[in-house]
Design a protein around this motif. Structure first.
Motif, mmCIF file in Angstrom:
data_model
loop_
_atom_site.group_PDB
_atom_site.id
_atom_site.type_symbol
_atom_site.label_atom_id
_atom_site.label_comp_id
_atom_site.label_asym_id
_atom_site.label_seq_id
_atom_site.Cartn_x
_atom_site.Cartn_y
_atom_site.Cartn_z
ATOM 1 N N ARG A 32 0.921 -1.333 0.070
ATOM 2 C CA ARG A 32 -0.153 -0.115 -0.026
ATOM 3 C C ARG A 32 0.679 1.143 0.076
ATOM 4 N N GLU A 33 1.981 1.227 0.932
ATOM 5 C CA GLU A 33 2.996 2.365 0.574
ATOM 6 C C GLU A 33 3.590 2.618 -0.682
ATOM 7 N N ALA A 34 3.816 1.770 -1.316
ATOM 8 C CA ALA A 34 4.498 1.667 -2.602
ATOM 9 C C ALA A 34 3.452 1.982 -3.781
ATOM 10 N N LEU A 35 2.313 1.418 -3.712
ATOM 11 C CA LEU A 35 1.397 1.332 -4.879
ATOM 12 C C LEU A 35 -0.058 2.104 -4.612
ATOM 13 N N GLY A 36 -0.162 2.690 -3.424
ATOM 14 C CA GLY A 36 -1.317 3.412 -3.144
ATOM 15 C C GLY A 36 -2.399 2.416 -2.358
ATOM 16 N N ASP A 37 -3.181 3.210 -1.754
ATOM 17 C CA ASP A 37 -4.256 2.579 -0.745
ATOM 18 C C ASP A 37 -5.423 1.782 -1.563
ATOM 19 N N ASP A 38 -5.585 1.964 -2.849
ATOM 20 C CA ASP A 38 -6.417 1.315 -3.887
ATOM 21 C C ASP A 38 -5.688 0.252 -4.328
ATOM 22 N N VAL A 39 -4.519 -0.147 -4.074
ATOM 23 C CA VAL A 39 -4.038 -1.718 -4.518
ATOM 24 C C VAL A 39 -4.946 -2.658 -4.087
ATOM 25 N N SER A 40 -5.102 -3.634 -5.061
ATOM 26 C CA SER A 40 -5.975 -4.843 -4.794
ATOM 27 C C SER A 40 -5.091 -6.012 -4.407
ATOM 28 N N VAL A 41 -5.040 -6.595 -3.233
ATOM 29 C CA VAL A 41 -4.183 -7.846 -2.783
ATOM 30 C C VAL A 41 -5.010 -8.946 -2.856
ATOM 31 N N THR A 42 -4.521 -9.875 -3.459
ATOM 32 C CA THR A 42 -5.301 -11.426 -3.293
ATOM 33 C C THR A 42 -3.977 -12.317 -2.586
ATOM 34 N N LEU A 43 -4.361 -12.655 -1.242
ATOM 35 C CA LEU A 43 -3.385 -13.482 -0.594
ATOM 36 C C LEU A 43 -3.690 -15.004 -0.862
ATOM 37 N N VAL A 44 -2.402 -15.503 -1.327
ATOM 38 C CA VAL A 44 -2.435 -17.270 -1.535
ATOM 39 C C VAL A 44 -1.981 -17.593 -0.205
ATOM 40 N N ALA A 45 -2.685 -18.567 0.666
ATOM 41 C CA ALA A 45 -2.235 -18.983 1.738
ATOM 42 C C ALA A 45 -2.489 -20.263 2.078
ATOM 43 N N ALA A 46 -1.520 -21.209 2.916
ATOM 44 C CA ALA A 46 -1.791 -22.401 3.404
ATOM 45 C C ALA A 46 -3.020 -22.567 4.256
ATOM 46 N N ASP A 47 -3.294 -21.717 5.107
ATOM 47 C CA ASP A 47 -4.541 -21.563 5.952
ATOM 48 C C ASP A 47 -5.319 -20.614 5.672
ATOM 49 N N PRO A 48 -6.027 -20.322 4.469
ATOM 50 C CA PRO A 48 -6.705 -19.234 4.005
ATOM 51 C C PRO A 48 -8.100 -18.679 5.051
ATOM 52 N N ASP A 49 -8.551 -19.734 5.816
ATOM 53 C CA ASP A 49 -9.542 -19.542 6.671
ATOM 54 C C ASP A 49 -9.099 -18.711 8.014
ATOM 55 N N SER A 50 -7.725 -18.575 8.496
ATOM 56 C CA SER A 50 -7.285 -18.035 9.349
ATOM 57 C C SER A 50 -7.217 -16.430 8.943
ATOM 58 N N PHE A 51 -7.230 -16.053 7.770
ATOM 59 C CA PHE A 51 -7.166 -14.642 7.443
ATOM 60 C C PHE A 51 -8.589 -14.172 7.202
ATOM 61 N N PRO A 52 -9.519 -13.964 7.899
ATOM 62 C CA PRO A 52 -10.810 -13.540 7.719
ATOM 63 C C PRO A 52 -10.952 -12.158 7.394
ATOM 64 N N ASP A 53 -9.753 -11.459 8.035
ATOM 65 C CA ASP A 53 -9.853 -9.954 7.753
ATOM 66 C C ASP A 53 -9.239 -9.612 6.506
ATOM 67 N N TYR A 54 -8.937 -10.753 5.626
ATOM 68 C CA TYR A 54 -8.589 -10.260 4.173
ATOM 69 C C TYR A 54 -9.656 -10.552 3.303
#
Length: 393
Positions: A32-54
């Protein structure tokens, strides 16, 4: 600079390990610092359910599967047969403006089992990254060794890692041994760990919090973990030394215990119970917020760094080179020791010594120039990589 660009953030693990959760948060903040607050981030995770805030989280191929599904996904990965998750990852990467590898230490393996997980977990994602042709930046890493006890196996795995990382636009490493391993890749640069970078960004706030606390040490919080893949001699020494450390500290001040990870195969609470430490075992974050200690002693690096960010000095018992690199970058090399071979009396003397807390914070000022330069280099690399993508798409 084009707004609203899409970033795929690879190699997330689980928020059940608060250190890994912290690295995902810091990676996203840097984007967000580099690309702006409107950047859209998709996280690829081993435990996706543990990131409900994403809002946008995708399960990683193989390592996000469970039970028989994981076995089937692993077999498919070995023969390069696409699965639903791998096809989904391919589509995500094809639509991305930028691919980013979260900071951390996941690109190494001591044992055959760890090498298997590296191959079927992270290298699957790396191959997809390289095949996508999208600009890619890997945030500060510790890379290798892989199966160092076997020259043939180590050379095979490390050659493939070096080749895949060579396909990236930029790769940042957080220790000198990783830099030496990738010396043939011109895209590789040395930079501090993400949590160290965060300290550099917020040092004034951290110092303000630290100034509100007493310089006297009457409460020490300890963060332990099971010894990693060491020899039996090293494991016995580690257990004996940590027990001696606890006894020495309990004779001088109040001691509490905190948990940093409860993830799969990485359960600190289970280790405490095996060591006979029962009772309340809160998370480190809870301890820092609700029962703030004067000093933390942590075997987990990001337990130590999270404490420092909270304004609490931390002694790190390091089981990997990443800890020594981070503490060197911070300018506090005398607050880190080898977890496999440390002197409990020396640790106690350091953290309970006269003026220990004040000298800790004074020493952190020595590394600020290097830390700020590292953050600026990463932000510039992210912006440049996104700009290359914009011009080519």
């Amino acid at each position: 600079m084009k707004e609203g660009r899409k970033v795929v953030l690879l190699h997330g693990y689980s928020r059940r390990n608060s250190g890994d959760g912290l690295l995902v948060d810091l990676s996203t903040a840097l984007l967000r610092e580099a690309l702006g607050d409107d950047v859209s981030v998709t996280l690829v995770a081993a435990d996706p359910d543990s990131f409900p805030d994403y809002g946008q989280v995708s399960g990683a191929p193989v390592i996000a599967d469970r039970g028989a599904g994981r076995l089937a996904a692993a077999a498919a990965a070995l023969v390069r047969w696409p699965t639903e998750k791998s096809r989904h990852l391919t589509r995500l990467l094809a639509a991305a403006d930028l691919v980013v590898g979260v900071g951390g230490g996941y690109l190494r393996a001591r044992t055959g089992a760890e090498a298997f997980r590296l191959e079927l977990g992270h290298m699957v994602q790396m191959r997809a990254m390289a095949a996508s042709g999208r600009p890619a930046v890997y945030l500060p890493q510790s890379i290798g060794p892989v199966l160092a006890g076997s020259a043939v196996a180590s050379g095979f795995f490390e050659a493939r890692l070096i080749g895949l990382l060579g396909a990236c636009t930029s790769v940042f490493v957080r220790d000198d041994r990783s830099l030496a391993l990738l010396a043939g890749n011109r895209n590789t640069k040395r930079a501090p760990d993400l949590a160290v970078l965060e300290f550099g960004r917020h040092r004034d706030e951290v110092m303000s919090r630290a100034a509100q606390r007493t310089p006297q040490v009457s409460h020490v919080a300890i963060v332990l973990r099971e010894a990693p893949g060491w020899s039996s001699v090293q494991r016995k020494r580690y257990v004996a030394s940590t027990r001696a450390l606890i006894a020495l500290l309990e004779s001088r001040c109040r001691v509490s215990f905190a948990v940093q990870s409860t993830g799969r195969g990485n359960d600190d609470a289970a280790y405490y119970r095996r060591e006979g430490i029962e009772g309340d075992l809160p998370t480190l974050r809870h301890v820092l917020q609700e029962d703030t200690p004067d000093v933390v002693v942590s075997v987990r690096l990001h337990g130590a760094l999270e404490s420092i960010l909270h304004g609490v000095p931390a002694f790190h018992l390091s089981y990997e080179r990443k800890g020594f690199g981070a503490y060197e970058d911070l300018g506090i090399e005398d607050w880190v020791a080898n977890a496999a071979d440390f002197d409990a009396h020396a640790v106690v003397a350091r953290i309970l010594g006269t003026d220990a807390v004040r000298s800790f914070w004074t020493s952190t000022g020595r590394g600020m120039g290097r830390i700020r330069a590292g953050r600026a280099a990463i932000v510039a690399a992210l912006r440049e990589a996104a700009g290359v993508c914009t011009e080519s798409s």
